[in-house]
Every structure is written in structure tokens, then in C-alpha cells.
Design a protein around this motif. Structure first.
Motif, PDB file in Angstrom:
ATOM      1  N   GLU A 131      45.048  36.633  77.464  1.00 17.85           N
ATOM      2  CA  GLU A 131      44.140  35.532  76.865  1.00 17.85           C
ATOM      3  C   GLU A 131      45.387  34.355  76.722  1.00 17.85           C
ATOM      4  OE1 GLU A 131      41.226  38.046  73.959  1.00 17.85           O
ATOM      5  OE2 GLU A 131      43.105  37.459  73.217  1.00 17.85           O
ATOM      6  N   GLY A 132      46.610  34.784  76.358  1.00 19.41           N
ATOM      7  CA  GLY A 132      47.590  33.619  76.045  1.00 19.41           C
ATOM      8  C   GLY A 132      47.626  32.737  77.157  1.00 19.41           C
ATOM      9  N   VAL A 133      47.803  33.194  78.557  1.00 19.73           N
ATOM     10  CA  VAL A 133      47.874  32.465  79.930  1.00 19.73           C
ATOM     11  C   VAL A 133      46.597  31.715  80.060  1.00 19.73           C
ATOM     12  CG1 VAL A 133      48.060  32.621  82.379  1.00 19.73           C
ATOM     13  CG2 VAL A 133      49.420  34.302  80.834  1.00 19.73           C
ATOM     14  N   THR A 134      45.515  32.229  79.585  1.00 20.21           N
ATOM     15  CA  THR A 134      44.336  31.470  79.806  1.00 20.21           C
ATOM     16  C   THR A 134      44.097  30.369  78.811  1.00 20.21           C
ATOM     17  OG1 THR A 134      43.507  33.829  80.615  1.00 20.21           O
ATOM     18  CG2 THR A 134      41.681  32.028  80.244  1.00 20.21           C
ATOM     19  N   PHE A 135      44.257  30.783  77.457  1.00 24.72           N
ATOM     20  CA  PHE A 135      44.396  29.540  76.446  1.00 24.72           C
ATOM     21  C   PHE A 135      45.042  28.235  76.699  1.00 24.72           C
ATOM     22  CE2 PHE A 135      43.080  32.815  73.093  1.00 24.72           C
ATOM     23  CZ  PHE A 135      42.017  32.162  72.540  1.00 24.72           C
ATOM     24  N   GLU A 136      46.339  28.903  77.321  1.00 25.97           N
ATOM     25  CA  GLU A 136      47.457  27.613  77.964  1.00 25.97           C
ATOM     26  C   GLU A 136      46.473  26.693  78.816  1.00 25.97           C
ATOM     27  OE1 GLU A 136      51.109  25.702  77.571  1.00 25.97           O
ATOM     28  OE2 GLU A 136      49.739  26.859  76.265  1.00 25.97           O
ATOM     29  N   MET A 137      45.899  27.345  80.060  1.00 21.45           N
ATOM     30  CA  MET A 137      45.123  26.735  80.870  1.00 21.45           C
ATOM     31  C   MET A 137      43.752  25.901  80.275  1.00 21.45           C
ATOM     32  SD  MET A 137      47.394  27.120  82.783  1.00 21.45           S
ATOM     33  CE  MET A 137      46.765  25.881  84.022  1.00 21.45           C
ATOM     34  N   ARG A 138      43.237  26.478  79.187  1.00 21.71           N
ATOM     35  CA  ARG A 138      42.059  25.903  78.572  1.00 21.71           C
ATOM     36  C   ARG A 138      42.583  24.485  77.956  1.00 21.71           C
ATOM     37  NH1 ARG A 138      37.099  27.617  74.274  1.00 21.71           N
ATOM     38  NH2 ARG A 138      36.777  25.527  73.455  1.00 21.71           N
ATOM     39  N   LEU A 139      43.998  24.637  77.244  1.00 24.80           N
ATOM     40  CA  LEU A 139      44.432  23.489  76.594  1.00 24.80           C
ATOM     41  C   LEU A 139      44.553  22.311  77.654  1.00 24.80           C
ATOM     42  CD1 LEU A 139      45.808  22.167  74.158  1.00 24.80           C
ATOM     43  CD2 LEU A 139      48.159  23.147  75.139  1.00 24.80           C
ATOM     44  N   ASN A 140      45.129  22.641  78.756  1.00 25.19           N
ATOM     45  CA  ASN A 140      45.252  21.604  80.053  1.00 25.19           C
ATOM     46  C   ASN A 140      43.974  21.166  80.248  1.00 25.19           C
ATOM     47  OD1 ASN A 140      48.127  21.410  81.163  1.00 25.19           O
ATOM     48  ND2 ASN A 140      48.072  23.568  80.494  1.00 25.19           N
ATOM     49  N   LEU A 141      42.803  21.966  80.508  1.00 27.77           N
ATOM     50  CA  LEU A 141      41.500  21.670  80.765  1.00 27.77           C
ATOM     51  C   LEU A 141      41.004  20.287  79.666  1.00 27.77           C
ATOM     52  CD1 LEU A 141      39.751  24.548  82.097  1.00 27.77           C
ATOM     53  CD2 LEU A 141      40.481  22.702  83.459  1.00 27.77           C
ATOM     54  N   GLU A 142      41.318  20.582  78.318  1.00 26.11           N
ATOM     55  CA  GLU A 142      40.792  19.643  77.401  1.00 26.11           C
ATOM     56  C   GLU A 142      41.476  18.338  77.653  1.00 26.11           C
ATOM     57  OE1 GLU A 142      40.629  21.007  73.450  1.00 26.11           O
ATOM     58  OE2 GLU A 142      38.803  22.396  74.092  1.00 26.11           O
ATOM     59  N   ARG A 143      42.929  18.588  77.882  1.00 30.05           N
ATOM     60  CA  ARG A 143      43.925  17.277  77.876  1.00 30.05           C
ATOM     61  C   ARG A 143      43.549  16.514  79.203  1.00 30.05           C
ATOM     62  NH1 ARG A 143      48.714  17.193  74.825  1.00 30.05           N
ATOM     63  NH2 ARG A 143      48.376  18.532  72.991  1.00 30.05           N
ATOM     64  N   LEU A 144      43.190  17.303  80.295  1.00 33.68           N
ATOM     65  CA  LEU A 144      42.723  16.648  81.493  1.00 33.68           C
ATOM     66  C   LEU A 144      41.378  15.845  81.388  1.00 33.68           C
ATOM     67  CD1 LEU A 144      43.522  19.315  84.235  1.00 33.68           C
ATOM     68  CD2 LEU A 144      44.588  16.987  84.123  1.00 33.68           C
ATOM     69  N   ALA A 145      40.693  16.278  80.421  1.00 32.38           N
ATOM     70  CA  ALA A 145      39.263  15.648  80.430  1.00 32.38           C
ATOM     71  C   ALA A 145      39.544  14.403  79.295  1.00 32.38           C
ATOM     72  CB  ALA A 145      38.417  16.591  79.383  1.00 32.38           C
ATOM     73  N   GLU A 146      40.380  14.631  78.566  1.00 36.20           N
ATOM     74  CA  GLU A 146      40.783  13.293  77.649  1.00 36.20           C
ATOM     75  C   GLU A 146      41.487  12.316  78.492  1.00 36.20           C
ATOM     76  OE1 GLU A 146      43.171  14.978  74.644  1.00 36.20           O
ATOM     77  OE2 GLU A 146      41.745  16.121  73.502  1.00 36.20           O
TER      78      GLU A 146
END
Length: 451
Positions: free
Chosen positions: A332-347
Motif C-alpha cells: 500500500e505504501g508504494v501504491t499510495f505514493e504513486m496515487r499522490l503523484n497521479l493527483e499532483r500530475l492532474a493538478e
């Protein structure tokens, strides 16, 4: 090593359908000084070689990170090739003067195959010396760095035939005469092509030692949010498209850490049964969301933080915590970090609607379902084990005229074999937990820096 790999590929291809062209998929930033007679003059510093740290500060003072990003699409960082060449200029001037070229791995390989030193646009972008919009070396940056442009390879689009491999080299490698050497690309865009991504809105999620998401888009995106979150913008290996990288240096390596420190039982089972130890480890992860949080900065951070002083953390431990909970929290930790990146990319202006998974982690159905649930997006599995190699092969086919375009070939050759859709219940639970995860690094970073 390269010669051995080529010989193996030639042997696997067989004699019935002879090899017609060759291209490379290579890691970025690494560079080798080469004399005019082909002599290798020094060892090759790879991406995160720490000796160049001072040059990032110098560039910020002399040129400014905004100007560098606007020209090159690269967020200022010491890893880029140009900083490594400047180190030779200052610390090994005799090597700098003797070097006819400073070659990255793709153009170095082509040069050794007997063609003129030629670098593709995606690899040129990783040097921090390439003008993104002009698709040529940036003379202002090279002049400020004191690096003559003639010491660099000639930039050409990916999939460009450079010339036939030298006959003596072809004979040594078991290749027929006349095989074309073709410009390939940086490994992540090659992986995106090999995953069938030749249009905007889709990203490849590569889970290896490093976890990296490579979105593709149809115009340069150079917004302040891209720069401030350390997202690059550079040429995709498909002409007319661009790519960025969202990554964390601690990806699948987190499972290797577990294997080596806590996974003796799983290692023994793998030894007895002949199964892959990582399949056993991921199977043993808890079924539902873990009660723990893992900040997966065991190496350092990638995007969006670019923090070389970061440290990992495991939070929420109790006497009731078991290995299955810890295993799930690592994934989950590795995947949460990439979700954070997906949100920052969208922004920042880069939208990702679905992902295609490649790399070692893509073999785990449980991890792919976790990614879909946690990302809230469909994740597609592919029947491709080595997407970056397939991407390079497609580019070789374009250069040889076998394919009309890279995107057409990718569409024809690559199909998803399974799609993992988000489970609404689990996704809602992960949304709640992500609200906590988002605060972990900003809260812990000052303390972790002190540690």
C-alpha cells in the motif's frame, strides 16, 4: 554485456527470419567519455551519482530553475548528464579535453556498432542540455556550461535509421550484413511504447526496483505545477507525443527488503517448491486494507519531493500487528505514493484515465487489484514481459520501414489480457486512508531530517 545480449537475441530469433534492424532501450543520464579513436576514457557515472550535487546549486544561481525548465522541460537536479560532464571539466580536465564525445548509453552503443554518434530526442532530453521545443542542443546552456556542442552526439527522432552496422561488428555478433542501427529511446518511454501506449490519456505503471508511472500527452506541458512538483516534460519515442515521469526510488525493492530481513520463511518455501519468492510474499499479504501506514522512502524520494535526505517510516504498530498486515502496508505504501503523484500530475495539467502495468510487480494479480482500488482507475495487465525491449524493437521496425509508425505498430502488437476495475467499497476505504497518507511526508520530514 551488450554484445552477449545481442548474440542471445540473434540466436533466439533464429535463421528463418533474419534480423533487419536494431535499436536500444537504455537508462537515462549516465554518460561515458570517449576519445576519437573509440577509447573509453573513464568510468561511467550513473543517474544518482552524488558528486554533481554542487552543480545544481550553481545552475540555480547562474541561470535559474525556471529558465532551465522552460528550455529543457527538466526540473533542476544534479542527476542530469550535463552536470556530470561539467564535473569532468573541473575535476578531470585532461579527460574533458581528450574526449571527442560524451556519449549516453544509447548513442554509445550505436557508436560501438560502427555508426555515427546519434542520440534520440528522449535520451537527449535527459541531459538537461536539450531544447525541448526546438529539438536541438541548447547553445545558451552549453555555452554557460563550457561544453562544446560537437562533444555531444547528433540528436535525431526515435526510430530513425542511422546507418548499417559495420560488417566486422555484424560478423562478431552473428548478425547478417546490412542490419540497420536505429535510434531507440529512454527506457521508460520505450516501456510505454511496448505497453501499447501511443496516444494521450494512458500511462504505463512499471513496478521494478523503482516504481515509475509514465503518462503520455500530445503537447508540451510546462506549467509551474509541473516544475514545482519536479515533473519533467520531454519527447516520447512516438513522434508528436511527450512524456513525463512520476516515480519513487523505493518500489519493488521494498519487497526485497522484506525478503532479506523478515522473509526467511518465504525464502525457504520458494527453495522447496521452486516458486518465485515474491509471488509467495504477495499472496501472504492481508486481504483488506492494512491498519498500518508505510512511508516508502527507504532509498530517498522521487517525485514530487526530490528529497535525498528522506527516510522511510512504519506507523501504527501495535502488539497485534502481524506479518500479513506489514506486508499489505508495504504494498500500500508504494501504491499510495504513486496515487499522490497521479493527483499532483492532474493538478499540473496531465490527466491519466487508465494505467497499463509492466515489470515484475505486474505478475501479481493481488497487487494489480490493489492498484486499481487505491488509484480509483482501471489497471490493465499485458501479455508482454519486457515492454521496454518490445518498444525498442518497434522503433527498429519503424527505422527499417517494417512499420509505418510506432503508434500503429504498438496498437497492432499489444493488447491487454486482463483489466482490474476498482472495487467501490475498497476504493472508498482507501480514499479515507489516503487523506492520512497525504500528510505523512510533510509532517515527518523535519523529524526524519534530524534523524
Amino acid at each position: 554485456g551488450v554484445c552477449a545480449a545481442i548474440r542471445q537475441a540473434v540466436a533466439a530469433a533464429g535463421s528463418g527470419d533474419p534480423v533487419r534492424a536494431l535499436a536500444t532501450s537504455v537508462q537515462g543520464e549516465a554518460v561515458t567519455p570517449v576519445a576519437a579513436d573509440g577509447t573509453i576514457l573513464d568510468h561511467s557515472p550513473v543517474t544518482f551519482d552524488g558528486r554533481t550535487v554542487r552543480y545544481a546549486a550553481w545552475w540555480e544561481e547562474q541561470f535559474g530553475r525556471e529558465a532551465i525548465f522552460e528550455i529543457t522541460g527538466m526540473p533542476l537536479h544534479p542527476m542530469y548528464t550535463l552536470c556530470k560532464v561539467m564535473w569532468w571539466r573541473d575535476e578531470r580536465p585532461e579527460i574533458f579535453e581528450r574526449a571527442a564525445w560524451f556519449l549516453c548509453y544509447g548513442d554509445f552503443a550505436l557508436h560501438r556498432l560502427g555508426v555515427a554518434p546519434t542520440i534520440d530526442y528522449s535520451m537527449a532530453g535527459r541531459t538537461m542540455a536539450f531544447d525541448l521545443r526546438g529539438a536541438t542542443w541548447s547553445l545558451p546552456l552549453l555555452e554557460r556550461a563550457g561544453v562544446p556542442p560537437e562533444k555531444l552526439a547528433t540528436p535525431r527522432p526515435s526510430g530513425t535509421a542511422v546507418g548499417p552496422i559495420r560488417d566486422a561488428v555484424a560478423e562478431e555478433l552473428g548478425l547478417p550484413r546490412g542490419v540497420l542501427a536505429v535510434t531507440g529511446g529512454h527506457d521508460q518511454p520505450c516501456g510505454a511504447l511496448g505497453a501499447g501506449i501511443g496516444t494521450a490519456g494512458i500511462a504505463v505503471d512499471a513496478t521494478g526496483t523503482v516504481e515509475c508511472i509514465t503518462p503520455v500527452f500530445d503537447r508540451p506541458v510546462l506549467t509551474p505545477a509541473m516544475r514545482d512538483n519536479n515533473y519533467c516534460c520531454y519527447h516520447h519515442v512516438v513522434t508528436g507525443l511527450y512524456a513525463t515521469l512520476a516515480f519513487n526510488f523505493t518500489g519493488g525493492s521494498l519487497l526485497r527488503w522484506y525478503r532479506d530481513t523478515l522473509g526467511q520463511e518465504e525464502v525457504e518455501i520458494a527453495r522447496r517448491t521452486g516458486r518465485d519468492v515474491y509471488d509467495i510474499i504477495t499472496e501472504r499479504a492481508a486481504a483488506g486494507p492494512s491498519d498500518l501506514f508505510v512511508l516508502p522512502h527507504f532509498t530517498m524520494t522521487g517525485t514530487p519531493w526530490f528529497d535525498p535526505r528522506a527516510k522511510g517510516a512504519i506507523l501504527g504498530l501495535t502488539l497485534a500487528t502481524g506479518k500479513e498486515q506489514l506486508l499489505k502496508a508495504l504494498l500500500e505504501g508504494v501504491t499510495f505514493e504513486m496515487r499522490l503523484n497521479l493527483e499532483r500530475l492532474a493538478e499540473a495539467g496531465v490527466s491519466v484515465e487508465r494505467l497499463r502495468a509492466i515489470g515484475g510487480g505486474a505478475r501479481s494479480q493481488a497487487w494489480l487489484q490493489l492498484k486499481a482500488d487505491l488509484f480509483g482507475r482501471p489497471v490493465e495487465a499485458l501479455g508482454v514481459s519486457e515492454a521496454a525491449c518490445l518498444g525498442a524493437a518497434i522503433l527498429a521496425g519503424v527505422g527499417a520501414g517494417i512499420y509505418r509508425s510506432a503508434s500503429e505498430a504498438a496498437t497492432a502488437l499489444v493488447r491487454p489480457v486482463a483489466t482490474y476495475d476498482p472495487d467501490p467499497t475498497r476504493s472508498a476505504r482507501y480514499d479515507e486512508r489516503f487523506a492520512v497518507y497525504r500528510d505523512l511526508y510533510p509532517t515527518l520530514a523535519p523529524l526524519l531530517h534530524r534523524i
